[in-house]
Design a protein around this motif. Structure first.
Motif, mmCIF file in Angstrom:
data_model
loop_
_atom_site.group_PDB
_atom_site.id
_atom_site.type_symbol
_atom_site.label_atom_id
_atom_site.label_comp_id
_atom_site.label_asym_id
_atom_site.label_seq_id
_atom_site.Cartn_x
_atom_site.Cartn_y
_atom_site.Cartn_z
ATOM 1 N N SER A 70 0.841 -1.193 0.000
ATOM 2 C CA SER A 70 0.000 0.000 0.000
ATOM 3 C C SER A 70 0.880 1.248 0.000
ATOM 4 C CB SER A 70 -0.912 -0.004 1.235
ATOM 5 O OG SER A 70 -1.650 1.194 1.321
ATOM 6 N N LYS A 99 0.494 5.426 0.022
ATOM 7 C CA LYS A 99 -0.500 6.466 0.261
ATOM 8 C C LYS A 99 0.157 7.828 0.471
ATOM 9 C CE LYS A 99 -4.138 3.647 2.456
ATOM 10 N NZ LYS A 99 -4.956 3.462 3.672
ATOM 11 N N GLN A 104 -1.708 -1.162 -4.002
ATOM 12 C CA GLN A 104 -2.628 -0.030 -4.000
ATOM 13 C C GLN A 104 -1.843 1.278 -3.953
ATOM 14 O OE1 GLN A 104 -4.895 -0.750 -0.458
ATOM 15 N NE2 GLN A 104 -5.767 -2.675 -1.195
ATOM 16 N N THR A 106 -2.730 5.261 -3.561
ATOM 17 C CA THR A 106 -3.802 6.195 -3.208
ATOM 18 C C THR A 106 -3.216 7.562 -2.915
ATOM 19 O OG1 THR A 106 -5.038 4.359 -2.196
ATOM 20 C CG2 THR A 106 -5.784 6.588 -1.704
ATOM 21 N N ASP A 107 -3.729 8.579 -3.601
ATOM 22 C CA ASP A 107 -3.271 9.960 -3.394
ATOM 23 C C ASP A 107 -1.760 10.075 -3.593
ATOM 24 O OD1 ASP A 107 -5.835 11.103 -2.720
ATOM 25 O OD2 ASP A 107 -5.675 10.110 -0.784
ATOM 26 N N ASN A 129 -5.877 5.076 -7.234
ATOM 27 C CA ASN A 129 -7.031 5.896 -6.875
ATOM 28 C C ASN A 129 -6.566 7.303 -6.498
ATOM 29 O OD1 ASN A 129 -9.734 6.473 -6.387
ATOM 30 N ND2 ASN A 129 -9.632 5.780 -4.271
ATOM 31 N N THR A 130 -7.143 8.303 -7.160
ATOM 32 C CA THR A 130 -6.834 9.729 -6.937
ATOM 33 C C THR A 130 -5.329 9.990 -7.011
ATOM 34 O OG1 THR A 130 -6.889 9.484 -4.501
ATOM 35 C CG2 THR A 130 -8.924 10.153 -5.592
ATOM 36 N N CYS A 131 -4.709 9.474 -8.036
ATOM 37 C CA CYS A 131 -3.280 9.710 -8.273
ATOM 38 C C CYS A 131 -3.110 10.754 -9.371
ATOM 39 C CB CYS A 131 -2.580 8.414 -8.674
ATOM 40 S SG CYS A 131 -2.577 7.148 -7.381
#
Length: 465
Positions: free
Chosen positions: A200, A202, A221, A223-224, A246-248
């Motif tokens: 992950s 983030k 994953q 994210t951001d 996601n939201t990259c």
């Protein structure tokens, strides 16, 4: 490993006796820590070789202000060591290097935190890798820190609130990886590595990020994440893996090359440059939703070599818009047909669009098959022609043919001429058809469906225009 047993208290006395020596080499000891031992690293270099650490806790710290410049003579090295402590903390240190060379660390709590360390290295041998139960890198804020991890296995690996100049992983294996609030200002490269269960990333900024020739990536994953410079995901074979972005924000090009994975999910991302999908295989799904794509997508053979029936409707629409932008009409028609087919499958017979799409499917497979159009025209015309003959057997008209087995059979030539006139005649004022209202209604209705079939056949040919 032949070692001499000493206590943690005796270790500290030994270190105190060597305090005037900037280079301290401890070799061949089994050190048993009863309570808690602290070792001051300021101005010294420590090498622990062929040592075993058992017991409670050791803290390495610096007694002087860590804002001092990193000195070449401050370092810690563990070589061929076994560390079975409950806790190992390296905190508030200023070091030129921190090296773990062929180590086995089973600490429940192992962290490197709040320190300024120029080089952090984990390495081993191909024949015998290092094994570390758990590691946390936290609040390392030196802008030019380099992290190099090779031939090392982790059960748990985490980076939080850190700045690095470079990160390099090779033959890195981790069961659970968590990276959060990481800033890279030169590159992060991962080669021949495995993420067994989850990885992950983030709230981080990653420069020149690259994963290549890796395998057994279960779930990864992002994210951001802000990806700066070109990003590569290349030569990865893990058919059960799930990749989620996601939201990259991808500020430059992103390359997905030679991937054989389970599912890719790209949602709510910003792509400011080209997306390249070359030789990408997915066995479960490919999702691209709510993404801003500033330039274009190079699909490579993605649309040819994958089962696009697995792809959802929103993703197909994204693909279609990109193909339209690049004027790729052949693959655009393929995706457009899949989109209509997906939409048709979601509709119920009570929906008004259901019957329109049913006719499109039946008449030319949503614009992709001209033979379907020919067959639709043929079977529709034959059906209505036979219906006309059948009805004419029961009504009064001047039409010359009827479907009556008890009557004399017409000559084949007469049947064919009347069939062709029925199909291709544009005379709606024909006295033969107008001699009976029901026959005239069948004739007009047949013209609608025959005309649709001819039009759909021509439309299917135009897909290559």
């Amino acid at each position: 490993m032949n070692t001499k047993k000493i206590s943690g208290e005796k270790l500290n006395k030994m270190l105190d006796s060597l305090s005037s020596d900037p280079f301290i080499h401890i070799k061949g000891f089994e050190i048993n820590i009863i309570d808690w031992e602290s070792i001051d690293t300021f101005g010294k270099s420590f090498v622990f070789e062929d040592c075993v650490f058992n017991g409670s806790r050791i803290d390495f710290y610096s007694s002087q202000n860590t804002t001092l410049p990193v000195s070449n003579n401050s370092s810690i090295s563990f070589k061929n060591c076994i560390i079975n402590l409950d806790s190992l903390f390296i905190k508030d240190c200023t070091l030129y290097s921190l090296v773990f060379d062929w180590v086995q660390i089973s600490c429940n709590h192992f962290s490197i935190t709040s320190s300024k360390i120029l080089n952090i290295t984990f390495t081993s041998f191909i024949s015998s890798k290092s094994n570390i139960k758990s590691l946390l890198l936290n609040n390392l804020q030196l802008d030019n820190t380099s992290l190099d991890v090779r031939l090392t296995n982790f059960e748990y690996f985490s980076i939080k609130d850190c700045k690095f100049e470079k990160i390099y992983f090779a033959n890195f294996i981790s069961i659970r990886t968590y990276i959060e609030r990481l800033f890279i200002n030169e590159y992060m490269k991962i080669y021949d590595s495995e993420f067994k269960e989850i990885a992950s990333f983030k709230n981080s900024t990653l420069l020149n990020f690259k994963i290549e020739t890796s395998k057994s990536i279960a779930n990864i994953q992002f994210t951001d994440i802000i990806f700066k410079e070109t990003v590569f995901f290349s030569r990865i074979n893990s058919i059960r893996s799930f990749w989620e972005f996601n939201t990259c924000d991808f500020e430059s090009k992103v390359h997905f090359h030679h991937l054989n994975i389970g599912e890719i999910s790209l949602q709510n991302n910003v792509f400011n440059d080209i997306i390249s999908l070359d030789n990408v295989r997915f066995s479960i799904n490919f999702i691209m939703k709510s993404c801003f794509i500033n330039k274009t997508i190079f699909f490579g053979d993605l649309l040819i070599r994958n089962n696009l029936k697995l792809v959802d409707l929103d993703t197909l629409r994204t693909f279609k818009n990109q193909l339209l932008k690049s004027d790729n009409k052949i693959e655009y028609n393929i995706i457009n047909a899949l989109e209509q087919r997906k939409y048709f499958q979601e509709l119920k017979w009570t929906d008004s669009d259901y019957y329109i799409l049913w006719l499109n499917k039946s008449s030319n497979e949503f614009g992709t098959n001209w033979l379907t159009g020919v067959w639709f025209t043929l079977k529709t015309s034959i059906f209505f022609f036979l219906l006309l003959l059948f009805i004419n057997s029961f009504v009064s008209s001047i039409y010359p043919l009827e479907l009556n087995l008890n009557s004399k059979f017409a000559h084949l030539n007469d049947i064919l001429i009347n069939y062709l006139k029925f199909v291709f005649s544009f005379r709606f004022d024909s006295s033969e058809f107008q001699s009976n209202a029901i026959l005239y209604f069948i004739f007009i209705t047949a013209k609608i469906f025959i005309g649709l079939g001819i039009y759909q056949t021509v439309a299917a040919f135009r897909k290559f225009k």
